[in-house]
Motif scaffolding. Sequence first.
Motif, PDB file in Angstrom:
ATOM      1  N   ILE A 154      62.292  41.454 -82.318  1.00  0.00           N
ATOM      2  CA  ILE A 154      62.097  40.015 -82.565  1.00  0.00           C
ATOM      3  C   ILE A 154      62.306  39.671 -84.041  1.00  0.00           C
ATOM      4  O   ILE A 154      61.942  38.580 -84.483  1.00  0.00           O
TER       5      ILE A 154
ATOM      6  N   TYR B 237      64.050  36.317 -84.979  1.00  0.00           N
ATOM      7  CA  TYR B 237      63.291  35.059 -84.930  1.00  0.00           C
ATOM      8  C   TYR B 237      62.558  34.794 -86.243  1.00  0.00           C
ATOM      9  O   TYR B 237      62.281  33.641 -86.580  1.00  0.00           O
ATOM     10  N   TYR B 238      62.214  35.826 -86.974  1.00  0.00           N
ATOM     11  CA  TYR B 238      61.585  35.642 -88.270  1.00  0.00           C
ATOM     12  C   TYR B 238      62.610  35.449 -89.377  1.00  0.00           C
ATOM     13  O   TYR B 238      62.362  34.759 -90.359  1.00  0.00           O
TER      14      TYR B 238
ATOM     15  N   VAL C  92      54.059  34.092 -77.579  1.00  0.00           N
ATOM     16  CA  VAL C  92      54.379  35.483 -77.262  1.00  0.00           C
ATOM     17  C   VAL C  92      53.536  35.896 -76.054  1.00  0.00           C
ATOM     18  O   VAL C  92      52.307  35.782 -76.073  1.00  0.00           O
TER      19      VAL C  92
ATOM     20  N   LEU D 260      54.526  33.050 -82.563  1.00  0.00           N
ATOM     21  CA  LEU D 260      55.229  34.062 -83.352  1.00  0.00           C
ATOM     22  C   LEU D 260      54.664  34.160 -84.768  1.00  0.00           C
ATOM     23  O   LEU D 260      54.537  35.250 -85.323  1.00  0.00           O
TER      24      LEU D 260
END
Length: 367
Positions: free
Chosen positions: A110, A113-114, A125, A168
């Motif tokens: 993931i 996404y950051y 999540v 997230l």
Amino acid sequence: MKRKLLLCLSLVAMMMTGCVDQMNVEDVTLTLILGLDLDEEDHLVVYMSSPVFNKEAKVKEEKVEVKAVTVRDSRELFDTTVMALTSGSKTQLILIGKKLLKRKNWIDYIDAYYRDPKNTVTTRVVAVDGPVSEVIFYRPQDKPRLPLYLANLVDTASRRNVTVKTSLQEFHEETTEKGMTASITEMKKTDKIMLTGTALLDNQSRYKLSITPKENKLLRILQNKTKGDFPFTISVPLKSNGRDKHWLSFGTSNIKVKTKVKYDNHFIFDTNVKMRIAITERLFPFNVRKDTAKLQKSIETKLQKDFERLIKKTQTASIDPFGFGIYARAYSYPEWKKVQNQWGKAFSKADINVKVSVTIGGMGTIK
């Protein structure tokens, strides 16, 4: 005159900047649900659910499955099958299969996404107990579109503290915080989709154990996150009328939690939980007005045992989803500094003393 003309041109230019990179909604495939799982050969499988805005389409939801190396790589594969360019800016949920959650370094998947500023970090999540495909390809006839249905399901359950709601951004904070371990929503698909409680992860973000919706309420209280509703139905330990179980329901919107820390060759935490409750259901004869103190004591005894059972479960797993490590760092830093990289092990040896104080503030409209 020239100054006014330049000012007008500047205003027009400023108004036009928001339209330079505009894109029609028909030209974008919005990833509302992203699913991550492992196949039988332990290869990454990525799922996507997105809305269809074409008037001619009979099915208004598009679902795609691809095998990819990374999430970013999957986007290129999605673009080979969907009608428009894939975007993750509106993702509502990331579903992660429990099989993948048990793998070391799964969290690297993931990273996109950051790292990509166009993606959102408010995405929920969620852990899936079973194949993610069963959830992604579920088409309920009596529910709205799956992304809307699942998002509302998580939000509503979170308000009732049946499960946690971890975005997230919050997930990143919990996984980088040495004083606690992460917790995320858990769901399962049987004949329908249901939330089964909360999945607790270890300090490497791997799945460790699950707790029930009832245990989740206790988790949220110990985390000192007491917003929302806290309805309880418990069997109080009263001895009367030859009954084995005395079922009682109550709600509380006023919970105060205070934690103190000491160190004596190991950490000692003293947590006081004060609750003002209102009885909403009582399935046994009892004079609440006359014997208020007796009933309060029995509720305190039951809740205290439940807290102790949950804490023991997490200590056995060497995880701290409550955040007691944050208190240790704040009030006993020299000792915390020595064990900060092995906090789970230190927490498993700590003494956690929970004292529950209950005040009955209402018993309903009848005696």
